[in-house]
Write a protein that holds these residues in place. Structure first.
Motif, short mmCIF file in Angstrom:
data_model
loop_
_atom_site.label_atom_id
_atom_site.label_comp_id
_atom_site.label_asym_id
_atom_site.label_seq_id
_atom_site.Cartn_x
_atom_site.Cartn_y
_atom_site.Cartn_z
N TRP A 1 61.20 -41.45 42.34
CA TRP A 1 60.47 -40.32 42.91
C TRP A 1 59.55 -40.76 44.04
CZ3 TRP A 1 62.20 -36.41 39.51
CH2 TRP A 1 61.97 -35.10 39.93
N ASN A 2 59.26 -42.05 44.13
CA ASN A 2 58.49 -42.53 45.29
C ASN A 2 59.23 -42.23 46.59
OD1 ASN A 2 56.53 -43.53 43.57
ND2 ASN A 2 57.36 -45.61 43.56
N GLY A 3 60.56 -42.34 46.54
CA GLY A 3 61.35 -41.96 47.71
C GLY A 3 61.49 -40.46 47.83
N PHE A 4 61.56 -39.80 46.70
CA PHE A 4 61.71 -38.34 46.65
C PHE A 4 60.59 -37.66 47.43
CE2 PHE A 4 62.14 -34.17 44.91
CZ PHE A 4 63.37 -34.08 44.28
N ASN A 5 59.35 -38.01 47.10
CA ASN A 5 58.20 -37.38 47.76
C ASN A 5 57.71 -38.18 48.96
OD1 ASN A 5 58.27 -35.30 45.92
ND2 ASN A 5 56.59 -36.07 44.67
N ALA B 1 52.82 -40.31 53.78
CA ALA B 1 53.82 -40.80 52.84
C ALA B 1 53.14 -41.60 51.72
CB ALA B 1 54.85 -41.67 53.56
N GLY B 2 52.15 -42.40 52.09
CA GLY B 2 51.41 -43.14 51.08
C GLY B 2 50.64 -42.23 50.15
N VAL B 3 50.04 -41.19 50.70
CA VAL B 3 49.33 -40.20 49.87
C VAL B 3 50.29 -39.55 48.88
CG1 VAL B 3 48.11 -37.98 49.91
CG2 VAL B 3 47.56 -39.75 51.61
N ALA B 4 51.46 -39.18 49.37
CA ALA B 4 52.45 -38.51 48.52
C ALA B 4 52.89 -39.41 47.37
CB ALA B 4 53.66 -38.09 49.35
N VAL B 5 53.11 -40.69 47.65
CA VAL B 5 53.54 -41.62 46.61
C VAL B 5 52.45 -41.79 45.56
CG1 VAL B 5 54.12 -44.03 46.14
CG2 VAL B 5 55.19 -42.84 48.06
N LEU B 6 51.21 -41.98 46.00
CA LEU B 6 50.12 -42.16 45.04
C LEU B 6 49.92 -40.91 44.19
CD1 LEU B 6 47.79 -43.80 43.88
CD2 LEU B 6 46.34 -42.92 45.74
N ASN B 7 49.86 -39.74 44.83
CA ASN B 7 49.66 -38.49 44.09
C ASN B 7 50.80 -38.24 43.10
OD1 ASN B 7 47.23 -37.85 45.26
ND2 ASN B 7 48.11 -36.51 46.83
N THR B 8 52.01 -38.59 43.49
CA THR B 8 53.16 -38.41 42.61
C THR B 8 52.96 -39.18 41.31
OG1 THR B 8 54.71 -38.06 44.43
CG2 THR B 8 55.64 -38.85 42.36
N ASN B 9 52.55 -40.41 41.41
CA ASN B 9 52.38 -41.25 40.22
C ASN B 9 51.17 -40.83 39.39
OD1 ASN B 9 54.36 -43.83 40.22
ND2 ASN B 9 53.99 -43.16 42.31
N ALA C 1 56.20 -30.87 39.09
CA ALA C 1 55.07 -30.04 39.53
C ALA C 1 54.36 -30.61 40.75
CB ALA C 1 54.08 -29.86 38.38
N ILE C 2 54.29 -31.93 40.87
CA ILE C 2 53.60 -32.50 42.03
C ILE C 2 54.49 -32.45 43.28
CG2 ILE C 2 54.38 -34.87 41.64
CD1 ILE C 2 50.91 -33.68 42.93
N THR C 3 55.78 -32.27 43.11
CA THR C 3 56.71 -32.32 44.24
C THR C 3 56.38 -31.34 45.36
OG1 THR C 3 58.53 -33.29 42.99
CG2 THR C 3 59.12 -31.95 44.89
N PRO C 4 56.08 -30.07 45.09
CA PRO C 4 55.78 -29.17 46.22
C PRO C 4 54.42 -29.43 46.85
CG PRO C 4 55.52 -28.02 44.13
CD PRO C 4 56.13 -29.36 43.81
N ALA C 5 53.61 -30.28 46.22
CA ALA C 5 52.23 -30.46 46.66
C ALA C 5 51.89 -31.87 47.09
CB ALA C 5 51.28 -30.04 45.53
N ALA C 6 52.81 -32.82 46.92
CA ALA C 6 52.50 -34.24 46.89
C ALA C 6 51.59 -34.74 48.00
CB ALA C 6 53.80 -35.05 46.88
N GLY C 7 51.88 -34.40 49.25
CA GLY C 7 51.12 -34.95 50.36
C GLY C 7 50.08 -34.04 50.94
N VAL C 8 49.90 -32.85 50.35
CA VAL C 8 48.92 -31.90 50.91
C VAL C 8 47.73 -31.69 50.00
CG1 VAL C 8 50.67 -30.71 52.28
CG2 VAL C 8 50.15 -29.88 49.98
N VAL C 9 47.70 -32.34 48.83
CA VAL C 9 46.57 -32.22 47.92
C VAL C 9 45.84 -33.56 47.83
CG1 VAL C 9 47.64 -30.39 46.58
CG2 VAL C 9 47.91 -32.76 45.85
N ALA C 10 44.59 -33.50 47.42
CA ALA C 10 43.82 -34.71 47.19
C ALA C 10 44.15 -35.29 45.81
CB ALA C 10 42.32 -34.40 47.29
#
Length: 486
Positions: A226-230, A241-249, A285-294
């Motif tokens: 999922w790191n690649g997914f988001n 991209a880094g924000v999205a990976v961290l938030n995903t995990n 659930a984090i997928t639609p939001a991964a890089g736009v949320v804190a």
């Protein structure tokens, strides 16, 4: 003709390398990730068929994708919800710069990279949906269903939200597929399960996984993949991209913990399968939001995804008669439709202005930024995806059943035998270890006879009824467990 000088003016080798890496991570989520997970989570007599449904879906989607479906999802405007279909097969097209003509966006890597990246998303959507149909869908019907659904359902959602279609223009945010992938697969899986019908009552009653460790292997591939997914959806190796990976995990870990705690409170024990479900709902659930949320928004989403789908699956799913009637084998409705809606709704609450800007959209954030109407925009987008998939999944299923005259469900005889009847193959051949046959709990076993001239290594083939009377090759008597007697 290809010109290296022209390419140098637009290509960013770092972005291209990351995009191909991200695409490969997403591909691994399907093959072998969900292939292994499905093989382990089903009864042993369905391990081969379940894995093969995913395997076939991955391959069939790619051919459909390059021949016409990619351009339906990401091509030139044809309708507010669909691009003009066509192939992406010439070397000139594959070497050219990637762009999304209806969205007015270009990327610093070749079109071939974009086509493959978007393919693995389409493929995992169909593979996820297969989880609702396992253990009874006719494989021939599945072979026809995959290209039809990718064409008339998935590609429509992709264009509407990502390719520059009307939901994109309305400002609906779906960072990496909470709606396009998860809400659609969860809805279509539930609707398709209705049309196909249920498994055998015995299979529904005895549905313990045959290999929990395989389930964990598949789940681990999903999580890390999922790191690649988001992380791949900014289309660049950017800060976002880094924000999205961290938030995903972060969200996934929080969701897993919440689901496990709910299991301990309600069932009085922690469940490995429950933890896997919580992991999946967090990822969804984090997928639609991964890089736009804190980061704290990711924690809030993880809490919601670890509790709301838990209630949906374990309370509503077990006490509401309608949900008992629909045989959604792996609970795809709860883990993907419900969790996808939770994530999309949460975008309307927690999206930040800075996160949206880093992602490259001009959206003014969500309710926390004073833009409360984003919640309604997100609901509007969700309702379209749900309605489209209800209608088109039903139409496709009816077309296969009534026009093509292909049964959607296997015969009862096939359902009794499983893999052996459909593929002539068994997932596991173990032996000789007669003293430990009882450890194969929940599975049928059959001892195989040693052929003339072979060493005495008769084993146990899972997936057969031990009490079935089996005649010997010589027509002589046999015991109830299939062992030939002299």
């Amino acid at each position: 003709m290809y010109n290296a000088t022209d390419e140098a003016s637009w290509i960013n080798h770092g972005d291209n390398a990351w995009q191909l890496t991200a695409a490969s991570l997403v591909g691994l989520q399907s093959v072998p990730g969900l292939v292994v997970l499905y093989a382990g989570i089903m009864r042993s007599k369905w391990a081969v068929n379940s894995a093969f449904m995913a395997f076939y879906g991955f391959a069939a989607t790619l051919i459909v994708w390059v021949l016409w479906a990619y351009k339906v999802g990401f091509g030139v405007y044809m309708l507010p919800f669909a691009g003009r279909p066509g192939p992406v097969m010439t070397i000139q097209m594959e070497l050219s710069q990637s762009n999304l003509p209806s969205a007015g966006l270009s990327q610093a890597f070749p079109l071939s990279t974009m086509v493959y990246f978007q393919f693995v998303f389409a493929a995992i959507t169909i593979v996820i949906m297969a989880g609702a149909f396992l253990g009874r869908m006719n494989f021939t019907a599945w072979m026809l269903f995959v290209p039809l659904w990718i064409t008339f359902s998935y590609s429509i959602g992709a264009y509407s939200l990502w390719g520059g279609g009307f939901l994109f223009q309305r400002g609906v945010i779906d960072y990496s597929g909470g709606y396009v992938i998860h809400l659609s697969s969860g809805t279509a899986g539930f609707v398709g399960a209705h049309w196909i019908g249920p498994r055998l009552a015995a299979d529904r009653a005895e549905s313990r996984p045959n290999n929990v460790l395989c389930v964990l292997i598949g789940a681990g591939i999903l999580w890390i993949g999922w790191n690649g997914f988001n992380g791949g959806d900014p289309y660049s190796a950017s800060a976002d991209a880094g924000v999205a990976v961290l938030n995903t995990n972060v969200a996934t870990a929080m969701s897993l913990l919440c689901w496990t705690i709910c299991d301990m409170i309600y069932f009085k024990k922690p469940s490995v399968l429950g933890a896997v479900q919580g992991m999946i709902t967090g990822l969804v659930a984090i997928t639609p939001a991964a890089g736009v949320v804190a980061g704290w928004g990711a924690v809030a989403i993880g809490f919601a995804s670890g509790t709301i789908p838990w209630l949906s699956m374990n309370i509503m799913g077990k006490k509401v008669a309608y949900f008992q009637k629909i045989d959604d084998t792996l609970g795809i409705f709860h883990t993907h439709c419900v969790a996808g809606f939770v994530g999309g709704f949460s975008v309307g609450l927690f999206a930040t202005i800075d996160g949206c800007a880093a992602f490259g959209i001009t959206n003014p954030g969500g309710a926390i930024e004073g833009n409360g109407k984003q919640v309604y925009i997100q609901i509007y987008g969700a309702l379209f995806i749900i309605a489209w998939n209800i209608v088109w999944t039903s139409l496709i299923m009816m077309f296969i059943k009534y026009v093509c005259r292909i049964p959607l469900r296997m015969s009862d005889e096939q359902l009794e035998l499983g893999d052996d009847a459909i593929h002539g193959e068994a997932a596991y051949v173990l032996g000789p270890c007669e003293a430990h046959e009882h450890l194969l709990a929940g599975h049928y076993v059959k001892r195989s006879d040693t052929r003339p001239g072979e060493l005495g290594m008769g084993g146990i083939t899972l997936g057969h009824d031990p009490h079935e009377m089996v005649s010997t090759e010589k027509g002589g008597p046999s015991t109830n467990n299939g062992v030939k007697t002299e």
